[in-house]
Write a protein that holds these residues in place. Structure first.
Motif, PDB file in Angstrom:
ATOM      1  N   SER A 106       2.136  12.367   9.081  1.00 56.94           N
ATOM      2  CA  SER A 106       0.711  12.650   8.924  1.00 56.94           C
ATOM      3  C   SER A 106       0.538  14.059   8.365  1.00 56.94           C
ATOM      4  CB  SER A 106      -0.017  12.531  10.269  1.00 56.94           C
ATOM      5  OG  SER A 106      -1.386  12.861  10.145  1.00 56.94           O
ATOM      6  N   PRO A 107       0.129  14.176   7.086  1.00 52.80           N
ATOM      7  CA  PRO A 107      -0.184  13.085   6.158  1.00 52.80           C
ATOM      8  C   PRO A 107       1.079  12.330   5.749  1.00 52.80           C
ATOM      9  CG  PRO A 107      -0.201  15.177   5.007  1.00 52.80           C
ATOM     10  CD  PRO A 107      -0.050  15.501   6.470  1.00 52.80           C
ATOM     11  N   MET A 108       0.890  11.110   5.307  1.00 56.80           N
ATOM     12  CA  MET A 108       2.040  10.274   4.959  1.00 56.80           C
ATOM     13  C   MET A 108       2.649  10.729   3.637  1.00 56.80           C
ATOM     14  SD  MET A 108       0.779   6.492   6.175  1.00 56.80           S
ATOM     15  CE  MET A 108      -0.730   6.557   5.214  1.00 56.80           C
ATOM     16  N   PRO A 109       3.959  10.876   3.609  1.00 58.11           N
ATOM     17  CA  PRO A 109       4.612  11.379   2.395  1.00 58.11           C
ATOM     18  C   PRO A 109       4.771  10.323   1.315  1.00 58.11           C
ATOM     19  CG  PRO A 109       6.249  10.916   4.081  1.00 58.11           C
ATOM     20  CD  PRO A 109       4.902  10.676   4.720  1.00 58.11           C
ATOM     21  N   ALA A 110       4.808  10.772   0.083  1.00 59.47           N
ATOM     22  CA  ALA A 110       5.140   9.881  -1.024  1.00 59.47           C
ATOM     23  C   ALA A 110       6.598   9.453  -0.907  1.00 59.47           C
ATOM     24  CB  ALA A 110       4.908  10.593  -2.353  1.00 59.47           C
ATOM     25  N   LEU A 111       6.926   8.305  -1.463  1.00 58.98           N
ATOM     26  CA  LEU A 111       8.290   7.791  -1.337  1.00 58.98           C
ATOM     27  C   LEU A 111       9.324   8.738  -1.920  1.00 58.98           C
ATOM     28  CD1 LEU A 111       7.911   3.965  -2.067  1.00 58.98           C
ATOM     29  CD2 LEU A 111       8.449   5.066   0.111  1.00 58.98           C
ATOM     30  N   ALA A 112       8.962   9.439  -2.996  1.00 56.27           N
ATOM     31  CA  ALA A 112       9.919  10.343  -3.639  1.00 56.27           C
ATOM     32  C   ALA A 112      10.333  11.488  -2.723  1.00 56.27           C
ATOM     33  CB  ALA A 112       9.324  10.898  -4.931  1.00 56.27           C
ATOM     34  N   ALA A 113       9.480  11.806  -1.755  1.00 54.11           N
ATOM     35  CA  ALA A 113       9.774  12.923  -0.848  1.00 54.11           C
ATOM     36  C   ALA A 113       9.859  12.476   0.600  1.00 54.11           C
ATOM     37  CB  ALA A 113       8.692  13.993  -0.994  1.00 54.11           C
ATOM     38  N   PHE A 114       9.962  11.180   0.837  1.00 49.39           N
ATOM     39  CA  PHE A 114       9.961  10.659   2.197  1.00 49.39           C
ATOM     40  C   PHE A 114      11.273  11.015   2.884  1.00 49.39           C
ATOM     41  CE2 PHE A 114       7.283   7.273   4.322  1.00 49.39           C
ATOM     42  CZ  PHE A 114       7.774   7.507   5.597  1.00 49.39           C
ATOM     43  N   GLU A 158      -0.840  -4.858  -0.592  1.00 51.53           N
ATOM     44  CA  GLU A 158      -1.440  -4.072  -1.665  1.00 51.53           C
ATOM     45  C   GLU A 158      -0.736  -2.712  -1.755  1.00 51.53           C
ATOM     46  OE1 GLU A 158      -3.678  -4.946  -3.819  1.00 51.53           O
ATOM     47  OE2 GLU A 158      -4.270  -6.879  -2.934  1.00 51.53           O
ATOM     48  N   PRO A 159      -0.358  -2.269  -2.966  1.00 48.77           N
ATOM     49  CA  PRO A 159       0.306  -0.971  -3.099  1.00 48.77           C
ATOM     50  C   PRO A 159      -0.696   0.179  -3.087  1.00 48.77           C
ATOM     51  CG  PRO A 159       0.170  -2.039  -5.247  1.00 48.77           C
ATOM     52  CD  PRO A 159      -0.424  -2.994  -4.255  1.00 48.77           C
ATOM     53  N   TYR A 160      -0.573   1.052  -2.099  1.00 46.75           N
ATOM     54  CA  TYR A 160      -1.413   2.246  -2.001  1.00 46.75           C
ATOM     55  C   TYR A 160      -0.519   3.468  -2.055  1.00 46.75           C
ATOM     56  CZ  TYR A 160      -4.887  -1.043  -0.100  1.00 46.75           C
ATOM     57  OH  TYR A 160      -5.746  -2.098   0.087  1.00 46.75           O
ATOM     58  N   ALA A 161      -0.837   4.398  -2.935  1.00 46.68           N
ATOM     59  CA  ALA A 161      -0.059   5.634  -3.011  1.00 46.68           C
ATOM     60  C   ALA A 161      -0.073   6.328  -1.654  1.00 46.68           C
ATOM     61  CB  ALA A 161      -0.643   6.558  -4.078  1.00 46.68           C
ATOM     62  N   GLY A 162       1.098   6.737  -1.213  1.00 44.25           N
ATOM     63  CA  GLY A 162       1.228   7.412   0.066  1.00 44.25           C
ATOM     64  C   GLY A 162       1.495   6.493   1.231  1.00 44.25           C
ATOM     65  N   TRP A 163       1.358   5.193   1.016  1.00 48.11           N
ATOM     66  CA  TRP A 163       1.553   4.232   2.097  1.00 48.11           C
ATOM     67  C   TRP A 163       2.862   3.452   1.924  1.00 48.11           C
ATOM     68  CZ3 TRP A 163      -1.906   3.012   6.192  1.00 48.11           C
ATOM     69  CH2 TRP A 163      -3.076   3.772   6.208  1.00 48.11           C
ATOM     70  N   GLY A 164       3.781   3.986   1.125  1.00 46.86           N
ATOM     71  CA  GLY A 164       4.995   3.239   0.792  1.00 46.86           C
ATOM     72  C   GLY A 164       5.861   2.898   1.988  1.00 46.86           C
ATOM     73  N   GLY A 165       6.118   3.881   2.860  1.00 46.36           N
ATOM     74  CA  GLY A 165       6.972   3.611   4.013  1.00 46.36           C
ATOM     75  C   GLY A 165       6.338   2.641   4.980  1.00 46.36           C
ATOM     76  N   TYR A 166       5.092   2.905   5.344  1.00 48.59           N
ATOM     77  CA  TYR A 166       4.379   2.034   6.280  1.00 48.59           C
ATOM     78  C   TYR A 166       4.179   0.650   5.675  1.00 48.59           C
ATOM     79  CZ  TYR A 166       0.622   0.415   9.384  1.00 48.59           C
ATOM     80  OH  TYR A 166      -0.144  -0.308  10.259  1.00 48.59           O
ATOM     81  N   GLY A 167       3.710   0.607   4.424  1.00 54.55           N
ATOM     82  CA  GLY A 167       3.449  -0.671   3.785  1.00 54.55           C
ATOM     83  C   GLY A 167       4.695  -1.513   3.627  1.00 54.55           C
ATOM     84  N   ALA A 168       5.806  -0.880   3.237  1.00 54.29           N
ATOM     85  CA  ALA A 168       7.050  -1.628   3.075  1.00 54.29           C
ATOM     86  C   ALA A 168       7.526  -2.187   4.406  1.00 54.29           C
ATOM     87  CB  ALA A 168       8.120  -0.723   2.466  1.00 54.29           C
ATOM     88  N   SER A 169       7.354  -1.410   5.472  1.00 56.26           N
ATOM     89  CA  SER A 169       7.788  -1.892   6.789  1.00 56.26           C
ATOM     90  C   SER A 169       6.923  -3.063   7.254  1.00 56.26           C
ATOM     91  CB  SER A 169       7.752  -0.755   7.811  1.00 56.26           C
ATOM     92  OG  SER A 169       6.424  -0.348   8.095  1.00 56.26           O
ATOM     93  N   LYS A 170       5.621  -3.002   7.002  1.00 55.91           N
ATOM     94  CA  LYS A 170       4.752  -4.105   7.390  1.00 55.91           C
ATOM     95  C   LYS A 170       4.988  -5.342   6.527  1.00 55.91           C
ATOM     96  CE  LYS A 170       2.530  -2.344  10.874  1.00 55.91           C
ATOM     97  NZ  LYS A 170       2.587  -2.931  12.233  1.00 55.91           N
ATOM     98  N   ALA A 171       5.334  -5.134   5.261  1.00 53.78           N
ATOM     99  CA  ALA A 171       5.688  -6.266   4.401  1.00 53.78           C
ATOM    100  C   ALA A 171       6.946  -6.953   4.937  1.00 53.78           C
ATOM    101  CB  ALA A 171       5.906  -5.794   2.969  1.00 53.78           C
ATOM    102  N   ALA A 172       7.909  -6.149   5.379  1.00 55.30           N
ATOM    103  CA  ALA A 172       9.123  -6.718   5.966  1.00 55.30           C
ATOM    104  C   ALA A 172       8.801  -7.491   7.241  1.00 55.30           C
ATOM    105  CB  ALA A 172      10.130  -5.603   6.262  1.00 55.30           C
TER     106      ALA A 172
END
Length: 256
Positions: A106-114, A158-172
């Motif tokens: 928080s704030p959620m990091p971009a995937l490039a810097a996660f 839905e792809p949202y910038a900044g939500w890559g980690g959370y979104g990918a985990s929920k997709a899984a």
């Protein structure tokens, strides 16, 4: 643990006092769902990482039904075993709600810097822990012809910038839910997107922003209860689609 006798009517389709295990139940959607089930006579096994908040939830819910509240982290093997044992002590789980989730920052990091350790932790909380707890509870759930609710998100589809980690985990988690449903014909498995709600997690996702215009978690509880009451087929659902139509909307539909 506080045990009380309840005089509420159990959920439709059940006899006696069915047992629900709800993770992350000290606040937000988890607490709202626990309250909704308690009011219907469900016995509860609830957890959260913050003991004082969990104690407050326990105090409230125990006025309605039997509650076993266990503080701990869902990624901990021993804690999950304790949750399963507590459910067995109450007669066996008929419902598992995997609500506990992690944003990843928080704030959620971009995937490039996660940071990879944080990404790993996000998947451990949002994917591994729900599956691990389901594995422990499946014998109980099979016996009762029960259900699993895995809390999803629109970020899973839905792809949202900044939500890559959370979104990918929920997709899984969504995909794992669908496969588990195929493999477990005696158990319904639902992935449910509750929508954007006024919760601490959503506030953490948007630090410093005003989210007071978002609906409270209690507003979507009727949708979850309808899903349980009607025992709908396994699948992915949006809570908003399950909510009863407003009287004006029903009138308009009748006129049309």
């Amino acid at each position: 643990m506080n045990d009380t006798t309840t005089h509420n009517t159990p959920a439709a389709g059940w006899s006696g006092n069915p047992v629900a295990v709800i993770t992350g139940a000290s606040q937000g959607l988890g607490l709202a769902l626990a309250r909704g089930l308690a009011e219907r006579g469900w016995s509860l096994v609830i957890d959260a990482r913050t003991p004082d908040k969990l104690a407050a939830a326990d105090y409230e819910l125990s006025k309605l039904t039997t509650v076993i509240a266990l503080a701990g982290d869902v990624t901990d093997d021993d804690h999950r075993a304790d949750l399963a044992e507590a459910a067995a002590d109450l007669g066996g789980a008929s419902l598992l709600v995997n609500n506990a989730s992690a944003l990843g920052g928080s704030p959620m990091p971009a995937l490039a810097a996660f940071p990879l350790p944080d990404l790993l932790a996000t998947f451990e909380v949002n994917v591994l822990a729900p599956l691990a707890l389901a594995q422990l509870l499946l014998p109980q759930l099979r016996e009762h012809g029960g259900e699993i609710v895995n809390i999803s998100s629109d970020a899973a589809v839905e792809p949202y910038a900044g939500w890559g980690g959370y979104g990918a985990s929920k997709a899984a988690l969504d995909h794992a839910s669908a496969i588990l449903a195929l493999e477990e014909p005696k158990v319904r498995v639902w992935a449910v997107d509750p929508g954007d709600l006024r919760t601490q997690m959503h506030q953490d996702a948007f630090p410093g922003e005003d989210i007071s215009d978002l609906p409270l978690p209690e507003t979507v509880v009727p949708g979850f209860l309808r899903l349980i009451d009607e025992r709908r087929p396994s699948g992915r659902y949006q809570a908003s689609d399950l909510l009863p139509a407003a009287p004006a909307a029903v009138a308009d539909a009748e006129v049309a």
